[in-house]
Design an enzyme around this catalytic site. Structure first.
Site, PDB file in Angstrom:
ATOM      1  N   ALA A 229       3.313  -0.889   4.729  1.00 23.78           N
ATOM      2  CA  ALA A 229       2.794  -0.901   6.105  1.00 23.78           C
ATOM      3  C   ALA A 229       2.382  -2.303   6.558  1.00 23.78           C
ATOM      4  CB  ALA A 229       1.614   0.066   6.221  1.00 23.78           C
TER       5      ALA A 229
ATOM      6  N   ASN B  84       8.107  -5.720  -1.021  1.00 21.56           N
ATOM      7  CA  ASN B  84       8.013  -4.557  -0.131  1.00 21.56           C
ATOM      8  C   ASN B  84       6.543  -4.483   0.278  1.00 21.56           C
ATOM      9  OD1 ASN B  84       7.923  -2.188   1.236  1.00 21.56           O
ATOM     10  ND2 ASN B  84       9.009  -0.968  -0.304  1.00 21.56           N
TER      11      ASN B  84
ATOM     12  N   PRO C  24       0.793  -1.226   0.000  1.00 17.42           N
ATOM     13  CA  PRO C  24       0.000   0.000   0.000  1.00 17.42           C
ATOM     14  C   PRO C  24       0.829   1.282   0.000  1.00 17.42           C
ATOM     15  CG  PRO C  24      -0.155  -1.113   2.116  1.00 17.42           C
ATOM     16  CD  PRO C  24       0.520  -2.064   1.171  1.00 17.42           C
ATOM     17  N   ASN C  25       0.321   2.223  -0.757  1.00 17.96           N
ATOM     18  CA  ASN C  25       0.862   3.595  -0.856  1.00 17.96           C
ATOM     19  C   ASN C  25       2.149   3.703  -1.656  1.00 17.96           C
ATOM     20  OD1 ASN C  25      -1.246   4.797   0.762  1.00 17.96           O
ATOM     21  ND2 ASN C  25      -0.303   3.749   2.500  1.00 17.96           N
TER      22      ASN C  25
ATOM     23  N   ARG D  74       5.071  11.069  -2.373  1.00 25.65           N
ATOM     24  CA  ARG D  74       4.850  10.726  -0.963  1.00 25.65           C
ATOM     25  C   ARG D  74       6.151  10.904  -0.179  1.00 25.65           C
ATOM     26  NH1 ARG D  74       4.596   4.575   1.297  1.00 25.65           N
ATOM     27  NH2 ARG D  74       4.073   5.073   3.448  1.00 25.65           N
TER      28      ARG D  74
ATOM     29  N   HIS E 286      12.830  -2.678   1.633  1.00 25.21           N
ATOM     30  CA  HIS E 286      12.232  -1.388   1.986  1.00 25.21           C
ATOM     31  C   HIS E 286      13.128  -0.293   1.450  1.00 25.21           C
ATOM     32  CE1 HIS E 286       9.441  -3.351   4.681  1.00 25.21           C
ATOM     33  NE2 HIS E 286      10.460  -4.087   5.087  1.00 25.21           N
ATOM     34  N   LEU E 287      12.508   0.778   1.034  1.00 26.72           N
ATOM     35  CA  LEU E 287      13.271   1.940   0.583  1.00 26.72           C
ATOM     36  C   LEU E 287      13.981   2.582   1.764  1.00 26.72           C
ATOM     37  CD1 LEU E 287      10.214   2.956  -1.417  1.00 26.72           C
ATOM     38  CD2 LEU E 287      12.430   2.911  -2.550  1.00 26.72           C
ATOM     39  N   SER E 288      13.228   2.785   2.846  1.00 29.75           N
ATOM     40  CA  SER E 288      13.777   3.476   4.012  1.00 29.75           C
ATOM     41  C   SER E 288      14.385   2.468   4.989  1.00 29.75           C
ATOM     42  CB  SER E 288      12.672   4.289   4.705  1.00 29.75           C
ATOM     43  OG  SER E 288      11.676   3.417   5.220  1.00 29.75           O
TER      44      SER E 288
ATOM     45  N   ARG F 117       7.737   0.580  13.254  1.00 34.13           N
ATOM     46  CA  ARG F 117       8.275   0.061  11.985  1.00 34.13           C
ATOM     47  C   ARG F 117       9.439  -0.906  12.203  1.00 34.13           C
ATOM     48  NH1 ARG F 117       5.828   3.473   8.129  1.00 34.13           N
ATOM     49  NH2 ARG F 117       5.442   5.524   9.009  1.00 34.13           N
TER      50      ARG F 117
ATOM     51  N   TYR G 211      11.312   8.836   1.140  1.00 36.54           N
ATOM     52  CA  TYR G 211      11.275   7.807   0.089  1.00 36.54           C
ATOM     53  C   TYR G 211      11.930   8.228  -1.227  1.00 36.54           C
ATOM     54  CZ  TYR G 211       7.991   5.667   3.341  1.00 36.54           C
ATOM     55  OH  TYR G 211       7.419   5.121   4.450  1.00 36.54           O
TER      56      TYR G 211
ATOM     57  N   ASP H   8       2.079 -15.555   6.459  1.00 36.44           N
ATOM     58  CA  ASP H   8       1.686 -16.963   6.312  1.00 36.44           C
ATOM     59  C   ASP H   8       1.696 -17.392   4.849  1.00 36.44           C
ATOM     60  OD1 ASP H   8       1.420 -17.252   9.023  1.00 36.44           O
ATOM     61  OD2 ASP H   8      -0.772 -17.325   9.044  1.00 36.44           O
TER      62      ASP H   8
ATOM     63  N   GLU I  90      12.831  -9.569   1.480  1.00 37.71           N
ATOM     64  CA  GLU I  90      12.076  -8.406   1.970  1.00 37.71           C
ATOM     65  C   GLU I  90      12.873  -7.142   1.658  1.00 37.71           C
ATOM     66  OE1 GLU I  90      11.398  -8.533   6.198  1.00 37.71           O
ATOM     67  OE2 GLU I  90      10.586  -6.501   6.232  1.00 37.71           O
TER      68      GLU I  90
ATOM     69  N   HIS J 192       4.429  -4.554   8.968  1.00 38.97           N
ATOM     70  CA  HIS J 192       4.371  -4.411  10.425  1.00 38.97           C
ATOM     71  C   HIS J 192       3.059  -4.919  11.025  1.00 38.97           C
ATOM     72  CE1 HIS J 192       7.627  -1.880   9.157  1.00 38.97           C
ATOM     73  NE2 HIS J 192       6.802  -1.024   8.586  1.00 38.97           N
TER      74      HIS J 192
ATOM     75  N   ARG K 213      13.562   4.370  12.090  1.00 31.58           N
ATOM     76  CA  ARG K 213      12.340   5.191  12.093  1.00 31.58           C
ATOM     77  C   ARG K 213      11.500   4.902  13.347  1.00 31.58           C
ATOM     78  NH1 ARG K 213       9.500   4.846   6.487  1.00 31.58           N
ATOM     79  NH2 ARG K 213       8.408   6.647   7.397  1.00 31.58           N
TER      80      ARG K 213
HETATM   81  C1  DQA Z   1       8.357   1.043   3.565  1.00 31.41           C
HETATM   82  C2  DQA Z   1       8.494   1.244   5.076  1.00 31.41           C
HETATM   83  C3  DQA Z   1       7.172   1.020   5.773  1.00 31.41           C
HETATM   84  O1  DQA Z   1       7.315   1.224   7.176  1.00 31.41           O
HETATM   85  C4  DQA Z   1       6.139   1.987   5.255  1.00 31.41           C
HETATM   86  O2  DQA Z   1       4.884   1.715   5.840  1.00 31.41           O
HETATM   87  C5  DQA Z   1       6.042   2.015   3.777  1.00 31.41           C
HETATM   88  C6  DQA Z   1       7.266   1.913   2.987  1.00 31.41           C
HETATM   89  C7  DQA Z   1       9.674   1.384   2.819  1.00 31.41           C
HETATM   90  O3  DQA Z   1       9.801   0.951   1.671  1.00 31.41           O
HETATM   91  O4  DQA Z   1      10.520   2.091   3.349  1.00 31.41           O
HETATM   92  O5  DQA Z   1       4.976   2.223   3.217  1.00 31.41           O
HETATM   93  O6  DQA Z   1       8.066  -0.314   3.322  1.00 31.41           O
END
Ligand code: DQA
Length: 146
Positions: free
Chosen positions: A76, A73, A9-10, A17, A99-101, A110, A22, A86, A97, A79, A106
């Site tokens: 959210a 990725n 999501p997002n 964003r 993540h950008l950040s 997270r 990011y 599963d 796995e 978490h 953080r």
């Molecule tokens: C994220 C980190 C997550 O905590 C956050 O909810 C995201 C992006 C990242 O790529 O840094 O939406 O997965």
């Protein structure tokens, strides 16, 4: 070697964003850069972004038998989602796995990932290069086993 790259999501909002966290790269830019790397390294990539937990679970289930690796990725849902965790565990496809950040630098909520224990490893904090590093690992492992 087929790889499914899943984004949660997002992440469709990348570019606008929170660019201070990011970056300004859009998801389309990331996909284009990964496709270039894939073409040079003989990897087949498919991409899916969804804002819906169930859609991500469906995609993971459908990946069984069709992909050699997952790069995920979960945003959210990383978490919060036992369902995605599963699904990854159930299909037994090696998953990375990303993540950008740097989620560990953080907010506390997270820091925990439901996915990490069912993944080969976690790459975070390198912006779009987190995804590229995941593909580099896959190419490295493939070449090792060739
Ligand atoms: C994220 C980190 C997550 O905590 C956050 O909810 C995201 C992006 C990242 O790529 O840094 O939406 O997965």
């Amino acid at each position: 070697m087929k790889v499914l790259i899943l984004n949660g999501p997002n992440l469709n909002l990348l570019g606008t964003r929170k660019p201070e966290i990011y970056g300004k790269t859009t998801l389309a830019d990331i996909e284009e850069n990964l496709r270039k790397f894939a073409a040079e390294n003989n990897l087949e990539l498919d991409f899916l972004q969804s804002n819906h937990e169930g859609a991500l679970v469906d995609a993971i289930q459908q990946a069984k038998g069709n992909y050699d690796y997952l790069v995920i990725n979960a945003a959210a849902y990383t978490h919060t989602s036992v369902a995605i965790r599963d699904a990854v565990e159930a299909v037994e496809i090696p998953a990375i796995e990303v993540h950008l950040s740097n989620i560990h630098a953080r907010e506390e909520f997270r820091h925990h990932s439901y996915l990490a224990p069912v993944c080969v490893g976690q790459i975070c904090g390198f912006g779009q290069y987190s995804y590229l590093m995941a593909l580099q690992y896959i190419v490295g492992k493939r070449n090792e086993n060739a």
